[in-house]
Design a protein around this motif. Structure first.
Motif, PDB file in Angstrom:
ATOM      1  N   ALA A  52       0.833  -1.190   0.000  1.00 28.65           N
ATOM      2  CA  ALA A  52       0.000   0.000   0.000  1.00 28.65           C
ATOM      3  C   ALA A  52       0.877   1.253   0.000  1.00 28.65           C
ATOM      4  O   ALA A  52       2.087   1.191   0.228  1.00 28.65           O
ATOM      5  N   PHE A  53       0.234   2.400  -0.219  1.00 29.17           N
ATOM      6  CA  PHE A  53       0.982   3.656  -0.271  1.00 29.17           C
ATOM      7  C   PHE A  53       1.679   3.950   1.051  1.00 29.17           C
ATOM      8  O   PHE A  53       2.674   4.673   1.087  1.00 29.17           O
ATOM      9  N   ASP A  54       1.178   3.356   2.148  1.00 35.78           N
ATOM     10  CA  ASP A  54       1.803   3.596   3.455  1.00 35.78           C
ATOM     11  C   ASP A  54       2.846   2.542   3.798  1.00 35.78           C
ATOM     12  O   ASP A  54       3.398   2.556   4.900  1.00 35.78           O
ATOM     13  N   GLY A  55       3.109   1.635   2.852  1.00 35.08           N
ATOM     14  CA  GLY A  55       4.138   0.625   3.066  1.00 35.08           C
ATOM     15  C   GLY A  55       3.645  -0.697   3.609  1.00 35.08           C
ATOM     16  O   GLY A  55       4.432  -1.652   3.725  1.00 35.08           O
ATOM     17  N   THR A  56       2.378  -0.783   3.914  1.00 37.99           N
ATOM     18  CA  THR A  56       1.817  -2.049   4.396  1.00 37.99           C
ATOM     19  C   THR A  56       1.890  -3.091   3.287  1.00 37.99           C
ATOM     20  O   THR A  56       1.526  -2.810   2.152  1.00 37.99           O
ATOM     21  N   THR A  57       2.335  -4.285   3.645  1.00 37.92           N
ATOM     22  CA  THR A  57       2.492  -5.332   2.633  1.00 37.92           C
ATOM     23  C   THR A  57       1.585  -6.526   2.916  1.00 37.92           C
ATOM     24  O   THR A  57       1.169  -6.750   4.062  1.00 37.92           O
TER      25      THR A  57
END
Length: 123
Positions: A52-57
């Motif tokens: 995701a754009f926030d770095g969540t994978t």
């Protein structure tokens, strides 16, 4: 419009590694939800890993523990590090990013695909 260009595919032996890259023509990964998909001959395209754009994978079960997705926003690039490859990983790998933005240059709502890169795992 935004172009996504994948690279890094190739032929690798079982147990080997590859790192795929997806480079965007404009800064977009900071607002998009980006994923690596793959499509094997005669099969549907499936999600392998997403960031995701926030770095969540998140990862498909088949990729957990072997693949790592990462993002370098400064380089407009998303990577897929693939380790312990096996013949079942053979497929064309595609990069996709989708989402919304306030930037008309990349699209208020967008869904972009790259052209794909072939990964073949064989001895």
């Amino acid at each position: 419009q935004v172009q996504l260009v994948e690279s890094g595919g190739g032929l690798v032996q079982p147990g080997g590694s590859l790192r795929l890259s997806c480079v965007a023509s404009k800064r977009i990964f900071h607002v998009g939800n980006t994923g690596w998909y793959r499509q094997a001959p005669g099969k549907q395209r499936v999600l392998v890993a997403g960031i995701a754009f926030d770095g969540t994978t998140h990862y498909a079960d088949s990729a957990k523990g072997r693949f790592t997705i990462s993002m370098d926003s400064a380089k407009n690039t998303v990577y897929l590090q693939m380790d312990s490859l096996n013949p079942e990983d053979t497929a064309v790998y595609y990069c996709n990013t989708k989402g919304g933005s306030t930037d008309a240059d990349i699209g208020f709502e967008f869904d972009y695909w790259g052209q794909g890169t072939q990964v073949t795992v064989s001895s």
